[in-house]
Design a protein around this motif. Structure first.
Motif, mmCIF file in Angstrom:
data_model
loop_
_atom_site.group_PDB
_atom_site.id
_atom_site.type_symbol
_atom_site.label_atom_id
_atom_site.label_comp_id
_atom_site.label_asym_id
_atom_site.label_seq_id
_atom_site.Cartn_x
_atom_site.Cartn_y
_atom_site.Cartn_z
ATOM 1 N N LYS A 191 0.854 -1.380 -0.087
ATOM 2 C CA LYS A 191 -0.050 0.039 -0.080
ATOM 3 C C LYS A 191 0.946 1.217 0.143
ATOM 4 N N VAL A 192 1.954 1.314 0.814
ATOM 5 C CA VAL A 192 2.673 2.450 0.856
ATOM 6 C C VAL A 192 3.545 2.829 -0.428
ATOM 7 N N LEU A 193 4.097 1.637 -0.771
ATOM 8 C CA LEU A 193 4.842 1.912 -2.213
ATOM 9 C C LEU A 193 3.917 2.009 -3.239
ATOM 10 N N ASN A 194 2.717 1.677 -3.402
ATOM 11 C CA ASN A 194 1.689 1.907 -4.371
ATOM 12 C C ASN A 194 1.304 3.320 -4.561
ATOM 13 N N ASN A 195 1.046 3.770 -3.277
ATOM 14 C CA ASN A 195 0.732 5.399 -3.048
ATOM 15 C C ASN A 195 1.861 6.324 -3.589
ATOM 16 N N LEU A 196 3.118 5.726 -3.139
ATOM 17 C CA LEU A 196 4.300 6.307 -3.413
ATOM 18 C C LEU A 196 4.523 6.520 -5.168
ATOM 19 N N SER A 214 4.045 9.546 -18.243
ATOM 20 C CA SER A 214 3.678 8.238 -18.158
ATOM 21 C C SER A 214 4.602 7.200 -18.206
ATOM 22 N N TYR A 215 5.793 7.276 -18.724
ATOM 23 C CA TYR A 215 6.698 6.288 -18.908
ATOM 24 C C TYR A 215 7.415 6.462 -17.413
ATOM 25 N N LEU A 216 7.726 7.478 -16.862
ATOM 26 C CA LEU A 216 8.148 7.605 -15.235
ATOM 27 C C LEU A 216 7.219 7.021 -14.423
ATOM 28 N N GLN A 217 5.791 7.153 -14.749
ATOM 29 C CA GLN A 217 4.731 6.695 -13.936
ATOM 30 C C GLN A 217 5.044 4.934 -13.876
ATOM 31 N N GLN A 218 5.054 4.400 -15.085
ATOM 32 C CA GLN A 218 5.204 3.000 -15.339
ATOM 33 C C GLN A 218 6.429 2.508 -14.722
ATOM 34 N N PHE A 219 7.616 3.274 -14.959
ATOM 35 C CA PHE A 219 8.892 2.755 -14.562
ATOM 36 C C PHE A 219 8.762 2.842 -12.743
ATOM 37 N N ARG A 220 8.143 3.732 -12.175
ATOM 38 C CA ARG A 220 8.218 3.796 -10.811
ATOM 39 C C ARG A 220 7.511 2.611 -10.285
ATOM 40 N N GLN A 221 6.271 2.298 -10.952
ATOM 41 C CA GLN A 221 5.529 1.167 -10.570
ATOM 42 C C GLN A 221 5.902 -0.072 -10.688
ATOM 43 N N GLU A 222 6.651 -0.264 -11.631
ATOM 44 C CA GLU A 222 7.468 -1.448 -11.867
ATOM 45 C C GLU A 222 8.614 -1.639 -10.995
ATOM 46 N N LEU A 223 9.302 -0.536 -10.566
ATOM 47 C CA LEU A 223 10.306 -0.496 -9.739
ATOM 48 C C LEU A 223 9.927 -0.721 -8.520
ATOM 49 N N ALA A 224 8.985 -0.258 -7.905
ATOM 50 C CA ALA A 224 8.348 -0.414 -6.466
ATOM 51 C C ALA A 224 7.848 -1.792 -6.414
ATOM 52 N N ASP A 225 7.161 -2.586 -7.397
ATOM 53 C CA ASP A 225 6.791 -3.986 -7.510
ATOM 54 C C ASP A 225 8.148 -4.866 -7.253
ATOM 55 N N ARG A 226 9.031 -4.566 -8.003
ATOM 56 C CA ARG A 226 10.319 -5.547 -8.091
ATOM 57 C C ARG A 226 11.018 -5.295 -7.065
ATOM 58 N N LEU A 227 11.033 -4.047 -6.368
ATOM 59 C CA LEU A 227 11.688 -4.001 -4.937
ATOM 60 C C LEU A 227 10.964 -4.594 -3.825
ATOM 61 N N LEU A 228 9.779 -4.666 -3.933
ATOM 62 C CA LEU A 228 8.854 -5.378 -2.762
ATOM 63 C C LEU A 228 9.309 -6.717 -2.969
ATOM 64 N N SER A 229 9.298 -7.324 -4.028
ATOM 65 C CA SER A 229 9.744 -8.835 -4.155
ATOM 66 C C SER A 229 11.063 -9.180 -3.725
ATOM 67 N N ARG A 230 11.962 -8.282 -3.620
ATOM 68 C CA ARG A 230 13.149 -8.611 -3.183
ATOM 69 C C ARG A 230 13.528 -8.238 -1.790
ATOM 70 N N ILE A 231 12.655 -7.044 -1.327
ATOM 71 C CA ILE A 231 12.891 -7.016 0.220
ATOM 72 C C ILE A 231 12.151 -8.040 0.984
ATOM 73 N N TYR A 232 11.008 -8.743 0.416
ATOM 74 C CA TYR A 232 10.305 -9.402 1.280
ATOM 75 C C TYR A 232 10.479 -10.997 0.602
ATOM 76 N N ALA A 233 11.606 -11.258 0.151
ATOM 77 C CA ALA A 233 11.951 -12.635 -0.640
ATOM 78 C C ALA A 233 11.831 -13.792 0.460
ATOM 79 N N GLY A 234 12.248 -13.548 1.582
ATOM 80 C CA GLY A 234 12.545 -14.747 2.452
ATOM 81 C C GLY A 234 11.187 -14.911 3.366
ATOM 82 N N ASP A 235 10.591 -13.780 3.706
ATOM 83 C CA ASP A 235 9.490 -13.753 4.714
ATOM 84 C C ASP A 235 8.498 -12.538 4.383
#
Length: 176
Positions: A96-101, A134-155
């Motif tokens: 929620k936090v990163l999607n809003n950001l 619009s490109y930077l918006q898409q870039f930010r969304q994808e970056l936040a999504d992949r960052l979350l998958s790395r931060i919460y990879a284990g738990d």
């Protein structure tokens, strides 16, 4: 020791459009936007995440081309994302936090609130500004999504301490 630069500097393609002096590189994305899908698996979002921790120690960064400017923007956005997360945030709250950001309004190069106006050129006209936004918006969304998958990879209940250790680091002494 010099900072790590983008590997996409050597890729000069007719498909890569340059707005201002930022290149719009292809992204593997599940979000809507103007970026097209690249042929290779490694894209600029993966490169930003791979080089973030190494480059965050540098206060100076020599820009070698338009791909380095996109790399700088991505690193600064990841830094903002990490500063928004707390050590006690679980995965659902972090989403929620990163999607809003990533969906918040942001300034473009040439705007008054943009921190790196000395390094970036503004878009030439309104159409290019809309394309860049619009490109930077898409870039930010994808970056936040992949960052979350790395931060919460284990738990999914606790974030990785190896990523959150970089919350106080300021790349180039600036933030978005």
């Amino acid at each position: 020791m010099p900072a790590y630069h983008s590997t996409f500097l050597t890729e000069e393609s007719a498909d890569n459009r340059i707005v201002g002096n930022i290149v719009l590189l292809p992204i593997h994305s599940k979000f809507r936007g103007p970026a097209y899908t690249p042929e290779q698996e490694y894209d600029i979002v993966e490169e930003v995440l791979d080089l973030f921790r190494a480059n965050s120690f540098f206060k100076n960064f020599d820009i070698n081309g338009p791909a380095d400017r996109l790399l700088i923007y991505g690193i600064l956005f990841v830094s903002d994302c990490l500063s928004k997360l707390n050590k006690s945030v679980n995965y659902k709250e972090a989403v929620k936090v990163l999607n809003n950001l990533s969906l918040d309004s942001f300034s473009l190069p040439g705007d008054i609130g943009f921190p790196l106006n000395s390094y970036f050129q503004p878009p030439a006209n309104r159409n290019e500004a809309d394309l860049l936004r619009s490109y930077l918006q898409q870039f930010r969304q994808e970056l936040a999504d992949r960052l979350l998958s790395r931060i919460y990879a284990g738990d999914e209940s606790t974030p990785s301490k190896y990523w959150l250790a970089f919350t106080k680091r300021r790349f180039m002494n600036t933030s978005l």
